[in-house]
Scaffold this motif. Structure first.
Motif, PDB file in Angstrom:
ATOM      1  N   CYS A  16       9.006  33.729  57.486  1.00 49.42           N
ATOM      2  CA  CYS A  16      10.159  34.149  57.367  1.00 49.42           C
ATOM      3  C   CYS A  16       9.926  35.407  58.288  1.00 49.42           C
ATOM      4  O   CYS A  16       9.186  36.535  57.899  1.00 49.42           O
ATOM      5  CB  CYS A  16      11.209  33.313  57.671  1.00 49.42           C
ATOM      6  SG  CYS A  16      11.257  34.652  56.081  1.00 49.42           S
ATOM      7  N   GLY A  18      12.249  37.723  58.609  1.00 52.41           N
ATOM      8  CA  GLY A  18      12.916  38.520  57.143  1.00 52.41           C
ATOM      9  C   GLY A  18      12.529  39.212  55.845  1.00 52.41           C
ATOM     10  O   GLY A  18      12.373  40.061  55.563  1.00 52.41           O
ATOM     11  N   CYS A  99      17.874  40.825  55.361  1.00 55.43           N
ATOM     12  CA  CYS A  99      17.308  40.153  55.516  1.00 55.43           C
ATOM     13  C   CYS A  99      18.946  40.088  56.481  1.00 55.43           C
ATOM     14  O   CYS A  99      20.181  40.191  56.483  1.00 55.43           O
ATOM     15  CB  CYS A  99      17.401  39.205  55.936  1.00 55.43           C
ATOM     16  SG  CYS A  99      17.000  37.654  57.171  1.00 55.43           S
ATOM     17  N   PHE A 101      20.263  37.852  58.964  1.00 55.27           N
ATOM     18  CA  PHE A 101      20.708  36.640  58.410  1.00 55.27           C
ATOM     19  C   PHE A 101      22.149  36.509  58.031  1.00 55.27           C
ATOM     20  O   PHE A 101      23.358  36.331  58.296  1.00 55.27           O
ATOM     21  CB  PHE A 101      20.050  35.650  59.331  1.00 55.27           C
ATOM     22  CG  PHE A 101      19.134  35.372  60.034  1.00 55.27           C
ATOM     23  CD1 PHE A 101      19.767  35.065  61.180  1.00 55.27           C
ATOM     24  CD2 PHE A 101      17.307  35.755  59.694  1.00 55.27           C
ATOM     25  CE1 PHE A 101      19.603  34.561  62.208  1.00 55.27           C
ATOM     26  CE2 PHE A 101      16.923  35.510  61.677  1.00 55.27           C
ATOM     27  CZ  PHE A 101      17.629  34.700  62.552  1.00 55.27           C
ATOM     28  N   THR A 165      22.778  30.790  53.509  1.00 58.84           N
ATOM     29  CA  THR A 165      21.837  30.945  54.799  1.00 58.84           C
ATOM     30  C   THR A 165      20.815  30.300  54.721  1.00 58.84           C
ATOM     31  O   THR A 165      19.674  29.696  56.136  1.00 58.84           O
ATOM     32  CB  THR A 165      21.255  32.344  55.049  1.00 58.84           C
ATOM     33  OG1 THR A 165      21.129  32.932  54.069  1.00 58.84           O
ATOM     34  CG2 THR A 165      22.257  33.528  56.094  1.00 58.84           C
ATOM     35  N   CYS A 192      20.319  29.719  58.688  1.00 59.61           N
ATOM     36  CA  CYS A 192      19.094  30.962  59.507  1.00 59.61           C
ATOM     37  C   CYS A 192      18.178  29.672  60.420  1.00 59.61           C
ATOM     38  O   CYS A 192      18.371  29.379  59.549  1.00 59.61           O
ATOM     39  CB  CYS A 192      18.662  32.090  58.437  1.00 59.61           C
ATOM     40  SG  CYS A 192      17.772  31.291  58.142  1.00 59.61           S
ATOM     41  N   THR A 195      15.651  29.110  58.095  1.00 63.88           N
ATOM     42  CA  THR A 195      15.407  27.832  57.551  1.00 63.88           C
ATOM     43  C   THR A 195      14.973  26.438  57.885  1.00 63.88           C
ATOM     44  O   THR A 195      15.272  25.492  57.884  1.00 63.88           O
ATOM     45  CB  THR A 195      17.232  28.032  56.695  1.00 63.88           C
ATOM     46  OG1 THR A 195      16.525  28.964  56.507  1.00 63.88           O
ATOM     47  CG2 THR A 195      17.295  26.598  55.683  1.00 63.88           C
TER      48      THR A 195
END
Ligand code: SF4
Length: 289
Positions: A16, A18, A99, A101, A165, A192, A195
């Motif tokens: 992802c 992050g 991250c 988020f 998250t 997030c 996810t």
């Protein structure tokens, strides 16, 4: 084994934003500085952590042990107490790979902690992200992990609900509904985007195939959740590397789906695709939607 076996990959799988950002920061720092540390593993993928270790990253369990160098904060964040200690100490140069988020969830909790209120974090009690989130709540956080805990929860007044998250929306929503029956709640859904996307495409693909393979760290919360989501739809195996693949899984199977957690590097996903290609003697791998 059916040679016409079809393999599909989930539309959203693997690193992802992050995690990619954190790995890029580690690689960049390794190129520029001699002593590079992370506090615990930078991400929850043992193979990627091992690769970075081989390139020179040293993993610390305790900041007392070192006095010079760069410390990179992991994607899940660290506790406020530890961050304050590092900043006060000024002996290690801090590079924050938390991250954005996760930071957003930390900021929400920090702001809420200024009020006389109860903050409920829906998440795994012992996960490093949740442990760090709790530290931002100045003693006002309660962690609820399951519906059972939600049913047993005794509190007073209004609840402010925040999410880890990487929770599944389903678990989050069910727990919120239970709490709503007894409390006035304010909801801050901090699950997030990455996810959500990975969970939605994994679920969609799992509904279409006879077997799902979920690739990623066994210690990775988001990968474990993907495996749980897929397992609710079809037969699912959670593996870390190709060594765990078993030819027998593919007997009497027509379609296989592949997905990977947000901390699973591309090279591991590709190696699984390659090994699958050998097992089913085809290299046709289609990307799902
Ligand atoms: S899964 Fe989400 S919160 Fe976790 S590192 Fe990736 S983008 Fe950030």
């Amino acid at each position: 084994m059916d040679k016409n076996l079809e393999v599909k990959i989930a539309a959203n799988a693997g690193f992802c934003f992050g995690v990619k950002r954190a790995i890029d920061l580690v690689e960049k720092t390794l190129n520029e500085k001699p002593d590079v540390y992370t506090l615990g593993p930078i991400i929850h993928n043992p193979q990627e952590v091992k690769r970075l270790k081989e390139k020179g990253v040293k993993i610390l369990n305790d900041i007392e042990r070192v006095k010079n160098g760069c410390i990179i904060l992991r994607t899940h964040g660290i506790s406020l107490e530890l961050l304050n200690r590092l900043e006060k100490d000024k002996t290690l140069h801090i590079i924050d790979a938390t991250c954005p988020f996760v930071k957003k969830a930390q900021d929400i909790i920090k702001n809420l902690s200024l009020q006389e209120t109860t903050i409920v974090i829906i998440g795994e009690n012992s996960h490093p992200e949740v442990e760090a989130l709790v530290s931002y709540g100045e003693g006002k956080c309660i962690v609820i992990e399951s519906t059972r805990e939600a049913l047993k929860f005794k509190g007073i007044g209004e609840l402010n609900i925040v999410s880890q998250t990487t929770q599944s929306p389903q678990n989050f929503n069910v727990i919120v509904e239970i709490l709503k029956k007894r409390f006035k709640v304010n909801i801050y859904n901090t699950i997030c985007e990455a996810t959500l996307e990975r969970q939605e495409s994994a679920k969609k693909l799992a509904k279409e195939v006879d077997l799902m393979i979920v690739i990623g760290g066994k210690n990775s919360g988001n990968t474990t959740r993907l495996a749980e989501i897929c397992n609710a739809q079809t037969k699912t195996y959670h593996i870390e590397t190709i060594d765990e693949l078993d030819d027998k899984w593919f007997n009497n199977i027509k379609t296989v789906g592949l997905t990977a957690g947000a901390s699973t590097p591309d090279n591991i996903i590709k190696s699984v695709q390659g090994r699958l290609g050998e097992i089913i003697q085809t290299d046709i791998v289609k990307r799902g939607t």
